[in-house]
Design a protein around this motif. Structure first.
Motif, mmCIF file in Angstrom:
data_model
loop_
_atom_site.group_PDB
_atom_site.id
_atom_site.type_symbol
_atom_site.label_atom_id
_atom_site.label_comp_id
_atom_site.label_asym_id
_atom_site.label_seq_id
_atom_site.Cartn_x
_atom_site.Cartn_y
_atom_site.Cartn_z
ATOM 1 N N LYS A 174 13.238 44.293 48.902
ATOM 2 C CA LYS A 174 13.487 42.857 48.813
ATOM 3 C C LYS A 174 13.147 42.182 50.138
ATOM 4 O O LYS A 174 13.482 42.680 51.206
ATOM 5 N N GLY A 175 12.441 41.062 50.037
ATOM 6 C CA GLY A 175 12.041 40.349 51.244
ATOM 7 C C GLY A 175 10.722 40.815 51.818
ATOM 8 O O GLY A 175 10.217 40.219 52.758
ATOM 9 N N SER A 176 10.164 41.895 51.248
ATOM 10 C CA SER A 176 8.871 42.396 51.736
ATOM 11 C C SER A 176 7.989 42.805 50.568
ATOM 12 O O SER A 176 7.238 43.766 50.659
ATOM 13 N N CYS A 177 8.097 42.062 49.490
ATOM 14 C CA CYS A 177 7.365 42.395 48.267
ATOM 15 C C CYS A 177 6.559 41.192 47.799
ATOM 16 O O CYS A 177 7.071 40.061 47.767
ATOM 17 N N ALA A 178 5.317 41.421 47.430
ATOM 18 C CA ALA A 178 4.463 40.345 46.932
ATOM 19 C C ALA A 178 5.073 39.732 45.676
ATOM 20 O O ALA A 178 5.579 40.457 44.809
ATOM 21 N N PRO A 179 5.034 38.401 45.548
ATOM 22 C CA PRO A 179 5.614 37.733 44.370
ATOM 23 C C PRO A 179 5.059 38.250 43.053
ATOM 24 O O PRO A 179 5.788 38.322 42.057
ATOM 25 N N ASP A 180 3.764 38.629 43.032
ATOM 26 C CA ASP A 180 3.174 39.131 41.786
ATOM 27 C C ASP A 180 3.871 40.398 41.306
ATOM 28 O O ASP A 180 3.966 40.636 40.093
ATOM 29 N N PHE A 181 4.365 41.219 42.229
ATOM 30 C CA PHE A 181 5.032 42.456 41.839
ATOM 31 C C PHE A 181 6.482 42.196 41.423
ATOM 32 O O PHE A 181 7.015 42.883 40.558
ATOM 33 N N ALA A 182 7.120 41.225 42.088
ATOM 34 C CA ALA A 182 8.531 40.941 41.822
ATOM 35 C C ALA A 182 8.726 40.066 40.591
ATOM 36 O O ALA A 182 9.839 40.008 40.054
ATOM 37 N N ASP A 183 7.691 39.403 40.128
ATOM 38 C CA ASP A 183 7.773 38.475 38.993
ATOM 39 C C ASP A 183 8.288 39.199 37.745
ATOM 40 O O ASP A 183 7.624 40.100 37.218
ATOM 41 N N PRO A 184 9.474 38.817 37.237
ATOM 42 C CA PRO A 184 10.017 39.508 36.052
ATOM 43 C C PRO A 184 9.168 39.291 34.799
ATOM 44 O O PRO A 184 9.209 40.109 33.874
ATOM 45 N N ARG A 185 8.383 38.214 34.773
ATOM 46 C CA ARG A 185 7.518 37.962 33.608
ATOM 47 C C ARG A 185 6.187 38.696 33.720
ATOM 48 O O ARG A 185 5.431 38.769 32.750
ATOM 49 N N ASP A 186 5.893 39.206 34.899
ATOM 50 C CA ASP A 186 4.677 39.973 35.149
ATOM 51 C C ASP A 186 3.426 39.229 34.663
ATOM 52 O O ASP A 186 2.595 39.757 33.920
#
Length: 372
Positions: A174-186
């Motif tokens: 958390k805090g060091s992850c690209a938004p594309d990977f963290a996006d729950p909708r992918d």
């Protein structure tokens, strides 16, 4: 049972360990790399309804300092020891790449404040992505790629791995992850599972430091040799207690400043930067030994000289039993310089006690083209 391969961006994970320490509330938190693949596989299995996942291979990609100021020798050696430990103890596949420090200190705080130099890491991300795609294209190599990463650069690789019919699981911090990977909708279509946050698994990943008794093998040791320590030597590594390790480091640095090339101002190839010969396994002859200072020199077949310290010897080779003329195998740690200063050797062992060394490359004679 589905087969999985784990792909770890080691440089990214190393640089983000302070985030994990902060999240866990423990400054000296360290990841147990022996447990890491199994814990990630368990998290994937949970999302598959409890179906067991077989980890067939774990890859870690990282970097190490080359052409650095010799005052940082201990730090560099600890990093190399860590990579060796992953291979020997946990059977990781480790791919590492040099960062040329151009003779400078590793920490920016230790360099001249007006020095604009910034170390440049190369190949780590590309190597991870290439490896993942390579095995995805081989039928039966793996079914699931578990990637422990944070950089957005891996997005195309994940997309193509999925197009090859493989599933992708992403683990991150958390805090060091690209938004594309963290996006729950992918929306970027990069993964087949909910993201796995290391932050939520720290209690299972914590490396436990258990104290145990070891015999200090240092010739500098004073008093009872059996000491309590949390250190676990890797296979073939001699154990020195804290006081002896500091003394050995001091003496080694002193000798290296006197006899070993410190740095070479260059970017690439040959004597500049990290030569392709660094890490090469050679055979040579001990041609000089300074017994009272704990170091000596090895002459390679091409006539080059390499410094070695008693801490560079592998088990089975005692410094005080070495005689001049002894044949040994060794790895090149630092190249000799054109000004006559010696290079440096590591993992020195008796001739034939390990993998077969290769011969030093002989000069290539090129015939001049015939005159017209």
């Amino acid at each position: 049972m589905p087969k999985a391969m784990v792909f770890i961006d080691g440089t990214w994970l190393y640089s983000n360990t302070p985030r994990l320490s902060e999240a866990y509330g423990q400054q000296d938190f360290r990841v147990d790399f022996g447990k890491l693949p199994a814990v990630l596989a368990e998290e994937v299995a949970k999302q598959m309804g409890g179906m067991p996942v077989d980890i067939v291979r774990t890859y870690l990609f990282g970097s190490y300092a080359a052409n650095y100021d010799l005052r940082d020798e201990d730090t560099v050696q600890r990093r190399r020891d860590f990579f060796e430990m992953l291979k020997e103890e946990y059977h990781y596949e480790v791919e590492t790449f040099p960062i040329n420090f151009m003779g400078r200190r590793l920490r920016k705080a230790d360099r001249d404040a007006n020095d604009p130099f910034e170390p440049q890491e190369k190949c780590v991300d590309i190597s991870l992505a290439t490896c993942m795609l390579y095995f995805a294209a081989i039928p039966g190599a793996y079914d699931i790629a578990i990637a422990l990463v944070g950089d957005r650069d891996f997005k195309p690789a994940f997309q193509h791995v999925r197009r090859l019919g493989k599933r992708v699981a992403v683990a991150s911090i958390k805090g060091s992850c690209a938004p594309d990977f963290a996006d729950p909708r992918d929306q970027a279509r990069v993964k087949d599972f909910d993201i796995i946050w290391l932050d939520d698994l720290l209690h299972r990943l914590e490396l436990k430091y258990e104290r145990h008794l070891l015999q200090c093998e240092s010739p500098y040791h004073k008093g009872k040799r059996e000491v309590w320590t949390t250190f676990h030597p890797r296979k073939g590594q001699r154990f020195f207690c804290d006081a002896c390790r500091q003394e050995a480091s001091r003496q080694k640095q002193e000798a290296q400043r006197e006899f070993v090339t410190s740095h070479l101002e260059g970017e690439n190839g040959g004597h500049n930067g990290d030569s392709p010969r660094n890490g090469l396994l050679l055979t040579g002859t001990v041609n000089r030994k300074i017994a009272d200072r704990g170091f000596g020199f090895i002459e390679a077949p091409d006539g080059a000289n390499y410094f070695f310290h008693l801490t560079d010897l592998q088990n089975g080779l005692d410094f005080y039993e070495i005689e001049e003329g002894l044949q040994v195998d060794f790895e090149i740690k630092r190249q000799p310089s054109p000004d006559g200063k010696a290079g440096a050797a590591q993992n020195v062992r008796r001739r034939g006690a390990g993998p077969e060394p290769i011969s030093a490359p002989a000069p290539v004679e090129v015939e001049a083209p015939p005159e017209e």
